[in-house]
Design a protein around this motif. Sequence first.
Motif, PDB file in Angstrom:
ATOM      1  N   LEU A 212       0.823  -1.210   0.000  1.00  0.00           N
ATOM      2  CA  LEU A 212       0.000   0.000   0.000  1.00  0.00           C
ATOM      3  C   LEU A 212       0.858   1.262   0.000  1.00  0.00           C
ATOM      4  N   ILE A 213       1.990   1.212   0.663  1.00  0.00           N
ATOM      5  CA  ILE A 213       2.896   2.369   0.641  1.00  0.00           C
ATOM      6  C   ILE A 213       3.425   2.605  -0.774  1.00  0.00           C
ATOM      7  N   ARG A 214       3.740   1.534  -1.489  1.00  0.00           N
ATOM      8  CA  ARG A 214       4.193   1.710  -2.880  1.00  0.00           C
ATOM      9  C   ARG A 214       3.092   2.337  -3.732  1.00  0.00           C
ATOM     10  N   ILE A 215       1.839   1.936  -3.507  1.00  0.00           N
ATOM     11  CA  ILE A 215       0.715   2.535  -4.234  1.00  0.00           C
ATOM     12  C   ILE A 215       0.522   3.985  -3.803  1.00  0.00           C
ATOM     13  N   GLN A 216       0.692   4.250  -2.518  1.00  0.00           N
ATOM     14  CA  GLN A 216       0.586   5.617  -2.011  1.00  0.00           C
ATOM     15  C   GLN A 216       1.606   6.535  -2.677  1.00  0.00           C
ATOM     16  N   GLY A 226       7.086  -2.108 -11.355  1.00  0.00           N
ATOM     17  CA  GLY A 226       7.994  -2.089 -10.214  1.00  0.00           C
ATOM     18  C   GLY A 226       7.889  -3.314  -9.336  1.00  0.00           C
ATOM     19  N   GLU A 227       8.159  -3.125  -8.044  1.00  0.00           N
ATOM     20  CA  GLU A 227       8.296  -4.240  -7.113  1.00  0.00           C
ATOM     21  C   GLU A 227       7.016  -5.055  -6.964  1.00  0.00           C
ATOM     22  N   THR A 228       5.874  -4.383  -6.857  1.00  0.00           N
ATOM     23  CA  THR A 228       4.625  -5.129  -6.684  1.00  0.00           C
ATOM     24  C   THR A 228       4.335  -5.993  -7.907  1.00  0.00           C
ATOM     25  N   ALA A 229       4.514  -5.442  -9.096  1.00  0.00           N
ATOM     26  CA  ALA A 229       4.320  -6.228 -10.316  1.00  0.00           C
ATOM     27  C   ALA A 229       5.268  -7.420 -10.342  1.00  0.00           C
ATOM     28  N   ASP A 230       6.515  -7.218  -9.927  1.00  0.00           N
ATOM     29  CA  ASP A 230       7.476  -8.318  -9.888  1.00  0.00           C
ATOM     30  C   ASP A 230       7.005  -9.422  -8.940  1.00  0.00           C
TER      31      ASP A 230
END
Length: 562
Positions: A212-216, A226-230
């Motif tokens: 959620l922080i990456r989305i934020q 990025g990282e979530t997609a990976d």
Amino acid sequence: MKQLYFLLCLLLVGCRSEPKVDYEAQKSATFTTAAVAGPHPLATRTAVEVLRRGGNAIDAAVAMQFAMAVVFPRAGNIGGGGFLVYRAADGATLSLDYRETAPAAASRDMYLDTAGNVTEGLSTRGHLAVGVPGTVAGIAAMHERLGTLPWAELLQPAIDFARDGYRLSESEIDRLKRYHADFNEFNETTPFSDSTLGAGAQVKQPDLAATLIRIQEAGRDGFYTGETADLIVAEMESGGGLITRDDLAAYAPAWKEPITKDYKGYRLLSMPPSSSGGVALAQMAEMVEPYPLGDYGFQSVRSVQVIAEAMRRAYADRAEYLGDAKFYPVPVDSLLDDAYLRQRMADFRFDTAGTSVTTVAGQVAMKENFETTHISIVDSLGNAVSITTTLNGNYGSKVMVDGGGFFLNNEMDDFSAKPGVPNMFGLVGKEANAIEPGKRMLSSMTPTIVEKEGELFMVIGAPGGSTIITAVLQTFLNVAEYGMELPEAVAAPRFHHQWLPDQILYETDALAGGVLDSLTELGYQFREVNSMAVIKAVRVLPDGSLQAAADPRNPDDDVEGY
């Protein structure tokens, strides 16, 4: 600002040292200014706090959807998809389709064995059942177009819930225990271990907080690149799933015009394909409109006959014609034509039951589980939001992204794995809903807004699989035809017919006073169920106040406002 978020989190979650759930759902209330109905008290309170801080209905919906992804894991999600129907205070309307799509490597017969039969479980459990998620892209799109408060501010409550923890409700603990073996089958670990499933258990989800922080920080790119997609792609590769980085990067939600249908001074605004909900709801409303349902009475023999036969015909058309309009020429205008719908009921008779053998799709000119969740919001300005989102089944595919902390959907089951073969909800689809790469699977989600004489009247929707559409119809009719107050209309027992199988499902308290026996004598077949779709609704009362109602069928359903 960090102190403000901390104080907000304390307000919403309360003291974490007490071994109890520190929130309680209320099922109905009337508010003067703004109202929210949703699936969990922590999520509805999050939305109301946003509204109190000056956010509009879309801002509240953004914060609420992310909060649900944390506190309502059976259906709240960032790994699924959904639909928005929006009505601005000035009467302008929009809808947003952020339904999942089939991966590029998906194929029409991917769930069939060598004999051409559907392989049980392949489209409902595990990595191959997952469609490309649309939730985060959809939330980002609605915020970009209609939101007012900063994106980062709206995600913070969800991040706090995930990082700092919250207490599971008894309902959620029971549900998690039921699927514990499934979690263990597809995941090495989840935050929902035996130690977190006791009474008043507290759960922290650090991996989800990090996601959620990456989305934020990066908006939709924080999920789709990025990282979530990976992490998503690595999870797919570990279990034989199909989603690639290209699939994620290519995903795009779609703005559309809502389906509209007039009914005795009311106007229904609902979701177009890839939802079947708006078309089927409009069809059923038009088919029952000529009949004096109010005079017949609530769940009288005649009322049930008329409504059930309209349901039967709408679901027959659903199976034949409805799918993703980008891939199939869905004849929406023809399906909603008044003359066509009058003709659909021409063979209806009160003295005998219809049959699904003789009721087939109408001839039109070609030129469209119960664990979903819904939110209804009206803000202080009169903007209205109706949003239904889903993972499909409870906890979707049961696959949690390793390192990402969120469940992935099992929406591929909503395609016709084999045209003519029922899906997990018993719904039959045909060529219009066959699997194709990039295609959106057909849905029954029916987020709906109702106007009366041109003014906002009701915001309504539900989870409930194939029973969503019929529950929305009946709740509307309970108010419009039978004169019920909204809480009574939501709680009233319901019935459902979906063409195939040829039987009427009914809740335990429905069809009372000899009605069931009378209809059986006419030739109708029945199956009793404990409950069906779970309505969440807000109604504008004549004095302008807002009456909100949450469904007693779900213990955690809640209304809040001010």
